[in-house]
Design an enzyme around this catalytic site. Structure first.
Site, PDB file in Angstrom:
ATOM      1  N   LYS A 108      56.400  41.293  34.398  1.00 39.39           N
ATOM      2  CA  LYS A 108      56.391  42.702  34.822  1.00 39.39           C
ATOM      3  C   LYS A 108      57.815  43.216  34.569  1.00 39.39           C
ATOM      4  CE  LYS A 108      54.269  46.185  36.800  1.00 39.39           C
ATOM      5  NZ  LYS A 108      53.269  46.966  36.046  1.00 39.39           N
ATOM      6  N   ASP A 142      42.574  32.416  38.215  1.00 37.34           N
ATOM      7  CA  ASP A 142      41.285  32.576  38.899  1.00 37.34           C
ATOM      8  C   ASP A 142      40.418  33.594  38.164  1.00 37.34           C
ATOM      9  OD1 ASP A 142      41.801  30.707  40.775  1.00 37.34           O
ATOM     10  OD2 ASP A 142      41.523  32.021  42.520  1.00 37.34           O
ATOM     11  N   TYR A 155      56.378  32.574  46.112  1.00 43.13           N
ATOM     12  CA  TYR A 155      55.760  31.672  47.089  1.00 43.13           C
ATOM     13  C   TYR A 155      56.794  30.743  47.738  1.00 43.13           C
ATOM     14  CZ  TYR A 155      51.235  33.101  45.114  1.00 43.13           C
ATOM     15  OH  TYR A 155      50.149  33.820  44.677  1.00 43.13           O
ATOM     16  N   ASP A 160      49.724  43.662  34.461  1.00 42.73           N
ATOM     17  CA  ASP A 160      48.586  44.564  34.680  1.00 42.73           C
ATOM     18  C   ASP A 160      47.737  44.668  33.413  1.00 42.73           C
ATOM     19  OD1 ASP A 160      50.957  45.651  33.776  1.00 42.73           O
ATOM     20  OD2 ASP A 160      50.686  47.604  34.711  1.00 42.73           O
ATOM     21  N   ASP A 165      48.617  32.421  39.474  1.00 46.83           N
ATOM     22  CA  ASP A 165      47.619  32.172  40.512  1.00 46.83           C
ATOM     23  C   ASP A 165      46.458  33.153  40.328  1.00 46.83           C
ATOM     24  OD1 ASP A 165      46.361  31.437  42.809  1.00 46.83           O
ATOM     25  OD2 ASP A 165      47.877  32.185  44.203  1.00 46.83           O
TER      26      ASP A 165
END
Ligand code: NAD
Length: 359
Positions: A192, A252, A143, A224, A248
């Site tokens: 990852k 959620d 980001y 994942d 992020d």
């Protein structure tokens, strides 16, 4: 008697209503446990644009910097939708995070047994409730990385870059280990590393830091798999630490499992004890000023502040227990109302929780 200075940035919409109830609850905690909380009210967001022409006046940031902690309601609303980009109400949040040096986001996903019906997962998966803490890196990664457009093999292409320095990973890992020490000492670092170089550095750094926290059990999980495990067997998690983008998405996902947006608190922390505590929801303009907002997320944010900024574990627990008790007694704001329960407004919900503390 311990004394704490708290900056209150109530903000817009339901912000002032829900933080008002959190202040009420903190005052009861002060009374019961003999602490003094001094509240200084400052403005940010839409209300600050209206009064000072700026979403984050210097005075607000100064007061926050000098305080022991910051309590935030929510900012924004349709009235300020057409304000130019750099002065939009939500920019105040970025300014506060940056100005206060906050790089860690703590997002608990707690499911109260009394509200198990709101959970979209099968009852046997969440039996007994859920209590997960997601520690998300907040100011680095993709980001904030190098980005742009360039000519590629197939014409114009866009790119964003994920980059993490060892220093950035160390400081977030340290905060995550500290949080794990205050909970069940079980930390899962999500990355990852089978594909990304930045994840390999992340994993190596977390492993190195684990030597300083021998009591914490550390494991690694690919993102994942973590997304899958959160719905397959969420009870396996205590604390999850992860990068900005993975955090992020996972936070959620985890909050959806618990069912209601009006119940979830959050915290942003830096290297010291000063933190900013706020509900995960926004300013809910559709219900603002109607005594309909659920103040529990704001009240639980105050509990997080007691625990993580002031190290007042017993007092934080008193708030959490009061919330559980009130939910078990059937009190419900409209967002979590179901048949046979006792309907209350924002103010009444704050009062029954405050009274439960004094019992
Ligand atoms: P929102 O979270 O404000 O509202 C989404 C829905 O959830 C609405 O129906 C609302 O009524 C409901 N809701 C939210 N909090 C609730 C509570 N405590 N009790 C009961 N119901 C609740 O999200 P949105 O509608 O996308 O955004 C509204 C405004 O808030 C926008 O201006 C947005 O930019 C801003 N926002 C601010 C923050 C923040 O300050 N941290 C976060 C998200 C959105």
């Amino acid at each position: 008697m311990a004394e704490f200075n708290i900056a209150v940035v109530a903000g817009d919409g339901i912000g002032p209503e829900v933080t008002g109830e959190a202040v009420k609850v903190l005052e009861k905690i002060g009374e019961k446990f003999n602490h003094k909380f001094n509240f200084t009210y400052v403005k940010a967001g839409g209300c600050a644009i209206d009064e000072f022409g700026k979403c984050l006046p210097e005075e607000t940031l100064e007061v926050c910097k000098k305080s022991d902690s910051v309590m935030l309601g929510a900012v924004g609303g349709p009235k300020w939708d057409n304000v130019e980009g750099a002065n939009r109400p939500e920019k105040a949040l970025l300014g506060l995070r940056e100005g206060l040096g906050l790089f860690t986001n703590l997002r608990p996903a707690t499911m109260h047994k009394a509200l198990a019906d709101a959970c979209p997962l099968k009852p046997e998966i969440v039996e007994g409730g859920l209590d997960i803490m997601i520690v998300r890196e907040l100011t680095g990664g993709i980001y904030f990385g190098d980005r742009g457009y360039r000519q590629g093999k197939y014409g114009e292409e866009a790119y964003d870059t994920e980059a993490y320095s060892e220093t950035e990973v160390k400081r977030i890992a340290k905060n995550a280990f500290e949080v794990a020490m205050q909970r069940n000492k079980n930390l899962v670092s999500v990355d990852k590393a089978n594909v990304l170089e930045s994840s390999r550095l992340w994993r190596k750094t977390v492993d190195e830091m684990s030597k300083d926290y021998p009591e914490v059990k550390v494991s690694h999980m690919y993102v994942d798999n973590a997304a899958m495990q959160l719905v397959r067997n969420p009870k396996q998690f205590d604390v999850i630490v992860t990068s900005n983008m993975f955090g992020d998405i996972l936070s959620d996902e985890a909050s959806m499992i618990t069912g209601s947006i009006g119940l979830l608190p959050s915290a942003s922390m830096g290297a010291g004890t000063l933190g900013m505590y706020e509900p995960i929801h926004g300013s809910a303009p559709d219900i603002a000023g109607q005594n309909k907002a659920n103040p529990i997320a704001a009240i639980l944010s105050a509990a997080m502040m007691l625990k993580y900024s002031f190290k007042l574990d017993k007092e934080a627990e008193a708030i959490e227990n009061a919330v559980t008790e009130v939910l078990e007694a059937g009190y419900r704001t409209p967002d979590i109302m179901s048949e046979g329960m006792k309907a209350v407004g924002t103010i009444e919900m704050g009062e029954v929780i405050a009274n439960a503390i004094m019992k």
